[in-house]
Design a protein around this motif. Structure first.
Motif, PDB file in Angstrom:
ATOM      1  N   ALA A 127      15.050  -4.864   1.580  1.00 55.15           N
ATOM      2  CA  ALA A 127      15.360  -4.117   2.800  1.00 55.15           C
ATOM      3  C   ALA A 127      14.125  -3.342   3.241  1.00 55.15           C
ATOM      4  O   ALA A 127      13.341  -2.890   2.398  1.00 55.15           O
ATOM      5  N   TYR A 128      13.982  -3.205   4.543  1.00 55.61           N
ATOM      6  CA  TYR A 128      12.944  -2.374   5.159  1.00 55.61           C
ATOM      7  C   TYR A 128      11.552  -2.639   4.579  1.00 55.61           C
ATOM      8  O   TYR A 128      10.827  -1.724   4.186  1.00 55.61           O
ATOM      9  N   TYR A 161      12.707 -15.638   0.154  1.00 52.55           N
ATOM     10  CA  TYR A 161      13.581 -14.812   0.995  1.00 52.55           C
ATOM     11  C   TYR A 161      15.042 -15.021   0.597  1.00 52.55           C
ATOM     12  O   TYR A 161      15.561 -16.117   0.728  1.00 52.55           O
ATOM     13  N   ARG A 162      15.649 -13.996   0.041  1.00 55.95           N
ATOM     14  CA  ARG A 162      17.041 -14.039  -0.455  1.00 55.95           C
ATOM     15  C   ARG A 162      17.272 -15.260  -1.359  1.00 55.95           C
ATOM     16  O   ARG A 162      18.309 -15.923  -1.287  1.00 55.95           O
ATOM     17  N   TYR A 194       8.035  -0.061   8.697  1.00 60.93           N
ATOM     18  CA  TYR A 194       9.199  -0.690   9.322  1.00 60.93           C
ATOM     19  C   TYR A 194       9.718   0.277  10.387  1.00 60.93           C
ATOM     20  O   TYR A 194      10.036   1.438  10.078  1.00 60.93           O
ATOM     21  N   LYS A 225      24.190   2.125  10.571  1.00 58.43           N
ATOM     22  CA  LYS A 225      24.367   0.735  11.036  1.00 58.43           C
ATOM     23  C   LYS A 225      25.377  -0.049  10.226  1.00 58.43           C
ATOM     24  O   LYS A 225      26.045  -0.934  10.740  1.00 58.43           O
ATOM     25  N   SER A 237      24.874  -8.257   4.755  1.00 51.02           N
ATOM     26  CA  SER A 237      24.601  -9.389   5.647  1.00 51.02           C
ATOM     27  C   SER A 237      25.381 -10.611   5.160  1.00 51.02           C
ATOM     28  O   SER A 237      25.206 -11.004   4.012  1.00 51.02           O
ATOM     29  N   PHE A 239      25.129 -13.612   6.649  1.00 54.67           N
ATOM     30  CA  PHE A 239      24.263 -14.781   6.845  1.00 54.67           C
ATOM     31  C   PHE A 239      22.809 -14.415   6.552  1.00 54.67           C
ATOM     32  O   PHE A 239      22.431 -13.244   6.617  1.00 54.67           O
ATOM     33  N   ASN A 241      18.847 -14.701   7.782  1.00 53.38           N
ATOM     34  CA  ASN A 241      18.137 -14.898   9.052  1.00 53.38           C
ATOM     35  C   ASN A 241      17.476 -16.270   9.003  1.00 53.38           C
ATOM     36  O   ASN A 241      16.721 -16.555   8.066  1.00 53.38           O
ATOM     37  N   PRO A 272      16.316 -13.014  13.919  1.00 55.31           N
ATOM     38  CA  PRO A 272      17.420 -12.227  13.362  1.00 55.31           C
ATOM     39  C   PRO A 272      18.779 -12.842  13.712  1.00 55.31           C
ATOM     40  O   PRO A 272      19.120 -12.977  14.886  1.00 55.31           O
ATOM     41  N   TRP A 275      20.953 -10.945  16.061  1.00 55.26           N
ATOM     42  CA  TRP A 275      20.738 -11.113  17.511  1.00 55.26           C
ATOM     43  C   TRP A 275      21.475 -12.366  18.011  1.00 55.26           C
ATOM     44  O   TRP A 275      22.111 -12.339  19.072  1.00 55.26           O
ATOM     45  N   GLU A 278      25.165 -11.549  18.084  1.00 53.53           N
ATOM     46  CA  GLU A 278      25.467 -10.611  19.180  1.00 53.53           C
ATOM     47  C   GLU A 278      25.404 -11.327  20.530  1.00 53.53           C
ATOM     48  O   GLU A 278      26.299 -11.203  21.369  1.00 53.53           O
ATOM     49  N   LYS A 283      29.683  -9.660  18.408  1.00 48.66           N
ATOM     50  CA  LYS A 283      29.502  -8.313  17.844  1.00 48.66           C
ATOM     51  C   LYS A 283      30.710  -7.419  18.174  1.00 48.66           C
ATOM     52  O   LYS A 283      31.132  -7.333  19.331  1.00 48.66           O
ATOM     53  N   GLN A 296      26.330  -3.849  13.550  1.00 49.23           N
ATOM     54  CA  GLN A 296      25.389  -4.837  12.985  1.00 49.23           C
ATOM     55  C   GLN A 296      26.155  -6.170  12.898  1.00 49.23           C
ATOM     56  O   GLN A 296      27.020  -6.351  12.046  1.00 49.23           O
ATOM     57  N   ALA A 297      25.799  -7.068  13.809  1.00 46.78           N
ATOM     58  CA  ALA A 297      26.569  -8.311  13.959  1.00 46.78           C
ATOM     59  C   ALA A 297      26.462  -9.255  12.755  1.00 46.78           C
ATOM     60  O   ALA A 297      27.230 -10.202  12.637  1.00 46.78           O
ATOM     61  N   GLU A 333      24.763 -16.095   3.357  1.00 44.17           N
ATOM     62  CA  GLU A 333      23.994 -15.483   2.263  1.00 44.17           C
ATOM     63  C   GLU A 333      24.941 -15.186   1.101  1.00 44.17           C
ATOM     64  O   GLU A 333      24.556 -15.161  -0.064  1.00 44.17           O
TER      65      GLU A 333
HETATM   66  N1  EPU Z   1      19.914  -7.456  15.888  1.00 45.79           N
HETATM   67  C1  EPU Z   1      20.694  -7.576  17.023  1.00 45.79           C
HETATM   68  N2  EPU Z   1      22.030  -7.296  16.934  1.00 45.79           N
HETATM   69  C2  EPU Z   1      22.607  -6.886  15.787  1.00 45.79           C
HETATM   70  C3  EPU Z   1      21.821  -6.777  14.613  1.00 45.79           C
HETATM   71  C4  EPU Z   1      20.480  -7.059  14.690  1.00 45.79           C
HETATM   72  O1  EPU Z   1      20.210  -7.942  18.085  1.00 45.79           O
HETATM   73  O2  EPU Z   1      23.834  -6.641  15.786  1.00 45.79           O
HETATM   74  C5  EPU Z   1      18.467  -7.770  15.964  1.00 45.79           C
HETATM   75  C6  EPU Z   1      17.641  -6.690  16.591  1.00 45.79           C
HETATM   76  O3  EPU Z   1      16.593  -7.322  17.329  1.00 45.79           O
HETATM   77  C7  EPU Z   1      17.048  -5.958  15.421  1.00 45.79           C
HETATM   78  C8  EPU Z   1      16.833  -7.104  14.457  1.00 45.79           C
HETATM   79  O4  EPU Z   1      17.944  -7.958  14.664  1.00 45.79           O
HETATM   80  O5  EPU Z   1      15.840  -5.319  15.720  1.00 45.79           O
HETATM   81  C9  EPU Z   1      16.751  -6.706  13.006  1.00 45.79           C
HETATM   82  O6  EPU Z   1      17.905  -5.983  12.601  1.00 45.79           O
HETATM   83  P1  EPU Z   1      17.926  -5.160  11.241  1.00 45.79           P
HETATM   84  O7  EPU Z   1      16.749  -4.273  11.128  1.00 45.79           O
HETATM   85  O8  EPU Z   1      19.278  -4.530  11.126  1.00 45.79           O
HETATM   86  O9  EPU Z   1      17.699  -6.269  10.119  1.00 45.79           O
HETATM   87  P2  EPU Z   1      18.377  -7.696   9.864  1.00 45.79           P
HETATM   88  O10 EPU Z   1      17.324  -8.729   9.921  1.00 45.79           O
HETATM   89  O11 EPU Z   1      19.580  -7.870  10.711  1.00 45.79           O
HETATM   90  C10 EPU Z   1      17.824  -7.620   7.297  1.00 45.79           C
HETATM   91  C11 EPU Z   1      18.553  -7.792   5.994  1.00 45.79           C
HETATM   92  C12 EPU Z   1      19.353  -6.536   5.651  1.00 45.79           C
HETATM   93  C13 EPU Z   1      18.391  -5.360   5.570  1.00 45.79           C
HETATM   94  C14 EPU Z   1      17.667  -5.229   6.925  1.00 45.79           C
HETATM   95  C15 EPU Z   1      16.614  -4.146   6.912  1.00 45.79           C
HETATM   96  C16 EPU Z   1      18.958 -10.174   5.825  1.00 45.79           C
HETATM   97  C17 EPU Z   1      19.961 -11.271   5.834  1.00 45.79           C
HETATM   98  N3  EPU Z   1      19.432  -8.951   6.064  1.00 45.79           N
HETATM   99  O12 EPU Z   1      18.812  -7.503   8.322  1.00 45.79           O
HETATM  100  O13 EPU Z   1      19.911  -6.731   4.376  1.00 45.79           O
HETATM  101  O14 EPU Z   1      19.097  -4.156   5.289  1.00 45.79           O
HETATM  102  O15 EPU Z   1      16.996  -6.476   7.232  1.00 45.79           O
HETATM  103  O16 EPU Z   1      15.540  -4.564   6.135  1.00 45.79           O
HETATM  104  O17 EPU Z   1      17.777 -10.429   5.600  1.00 45.79           O
HETATM  105  C18 EPU Z   1      21.832  -7.473   3.178  1.00 45.79           C
HETATM  106  O18 EPU Z   1      21.136  -8.377   2.739  1.00 45.79           O
HETATM  107  O19 EPU Z   1      23.040  -7.339   2.856  1.00 45.79           O
HETATM  108  C19 EPU Z   1      21.265  -6.538   4.151  1.00 45.79           C
HETATM  109  C20 EPU Z   1      21.996  -5.598   4.755  1.00 45.79           C
END
Ligand code: EPU
Length: 337
Positions: A127-128, A161-162, A194, A225, A237, A239, A241, A272, A275, A278, A283, A296-297, A333
């Motif tokens: 994360a992050y 990655y995962r 980040y 979130k 998550s 799924f 990415n 993502p 995205w 959503e 979402k 968080q979709a 995932e």
């Molecule tokens: N976004 C949307 N709509 C949403 C969610 C995300 O448009 O509802 C887009 C936005 O552009 C946003 C981007 O996705 O800027 C990234 O979103 P976010 O920072 O929430 O990260 P993520 O890629 O959706 C991944 C991990 C998370 C981790 C975050 C932060 C995976 C599958 N998920 O999410 O991990 O907390 O980054 O690093 O890689 C987990 O694995 O359970 C988990 C929560």
């Protein structure tokens, strides 16, 4: 050591799915674990850690073994590093907090990730901007066939990655018993680049953050979130990415100019999934007692009493719709059982 029968697993999976285990036992140490694995009357066995990355779609017709090995100790130190061995059954976030209380740096960006230490290498949690592999030295794993302990060093885990060897060649062949981490004692290397962390620290009016400040920022972001599994069942998550070729992404951009992406290699990018989901309109959608989280979709949720197979159907509908709209496949995932 006692085996129970027809036990609800509701409190053993963060989705809060009320599926039953035909047989269930919690083991507290390695000798107990080995003797349970030797039981001939229970040929089907399923290992359970924190239950934070699984969707139970039916009752489990097996002996469910809850790995509850506890403890964390410093095994080696030099001027700037501590090597910590943590047992598989330690709750991940509590372990991170213990490290911070002892001023051991490295895991702070991974604060509040649900699950246990023993399952953290399987999907290389992250994360992050930080992943488990960045601090993982090795783990001891019990070979289910020989019942001998084997050591997996970082370079033998094929972390991605995962992903790791434990999701591929070594799948269902080992139980991770403990993990050794290399953490900093001073000269901590903060990862605050980040976006969300920088703005959160600014909001907290912190200019020179400590590892504890970064952890607090991550906790605040996650809490804003991501749903708390204690209140709303979920598995983080749902799924991964998707990683796609740049040409495919360029085509996507023609129809969706705002599509976000992160570079992975010279010719691939990560899009993502949140995205995509959503934009496909899912979402915040609810379907009775389950749905897609409003903030968080990427997170599917159980509002209480949902069946695992309903959530599985929803995940398939999302995958099909994403494919139809964007021509991109997204992969779960979470482990579907
Ligand atoms: N976004 C949307 N709509 C949403 C969610 C995300 O448009 O509802 C887009 C936005 O552009 C946003 C981007 O996705 O800027 C990234 O979103 P976010 O920072 O929430 O990260 P993520 O890629 O959706 C991944 C991990 C998370 C981790 C975050 C932060 C995976 C599958 N998920 O999410 O991990 O907390 O980054 O690093 O890689 C987990 O694995 O359970 C988990 C929560």
């Amino acid at each position: 050591m006692q085996i129970s029968h027809n036990i609800s697993l509701k409190n053993y999976n963060t989705f809060g799915i009320d599926a039953k285990a035909r047989h269930f036992i919690s083991v507290n140490n390695l000798p107990e674990l080995i003797s349970v694995l030797q039981l001939k009357d229970y040929p089907n066995k399923l290992m359970l850690g924190g239950g934070s990355n699984m969707l139970l779609t039916k009752d489990v017709d097996a002996l469910v073994i809850h790995v509850n090995l506890k403890g964390a100790t410093i095994i080696k130190e030099d001027t700037n590093h501590a090597f910590i061995k943590a047992s598989a059954g330690e709750n991940w976030h509590e372990f991170v907090l213990w490290c911070l209380d002892n001023n051991f740096g490295g895991l702070e960006n991974m604060s509040l990730i649900p699950g246990n230490v023993g399952t953290s290498p399987i999907q290389n949690i992250g994360a992050y901007g930080v992943e488990l592999k960045d601090h993982f030295v090795s783990c001891e794993a019990l070979n289910l066939e020989t019942l001998e302990i084997e050591i997996f060093k970082n370079e033998n885990c094929n972390f991605g990655y995962r992903n790791s060897v434990f999701k591929n060649e070594a799948k269902n062949k080992y139980i991770i018993i403990n993990v050794v981490f290399k953490l900093t004692k001073k000269e901590h290397q903060l990862h605050t680049n980040y976006g969300a962390i920088i703005s959160q620290l600014e909001e907290m009016q912190i200019k020179t953050p400590t590892i504890k400040d970064v952890s607090n920022a991550v906790i605040a972001i996650r809490q804003s979130k991501l749903p708390d599994p204690k209140k709303i069942g979920n598995s983080g998550s749902f799924f991964k990415n998707p990683i796609i070729p740049i040409e495919v992404f360029e085509k996507l951009k023609q129809n969706f100019p705002k599509a976000p992406s992160y570079p992975v290699t010279d010719n691939t990018v990560k899009v993502p999934a949140g995205w995509l989901i959503e934009t496909a309109g899912f979402k915040g959608k609810t379907f009775g007692n389950y749905g897609v989280h409003k903030n968080q979709a990427l997170v599917l949720v159980n509002y209480g009493g949902a069946k695992g197979k309903d959530i599985l159907e929803l995940s398939k509908l999302i995958q099909k719709t994403i494919y139809r709209i964007f021509n991109i496949s997204i992969e779960a995932e979470v482990n579907i059982l």
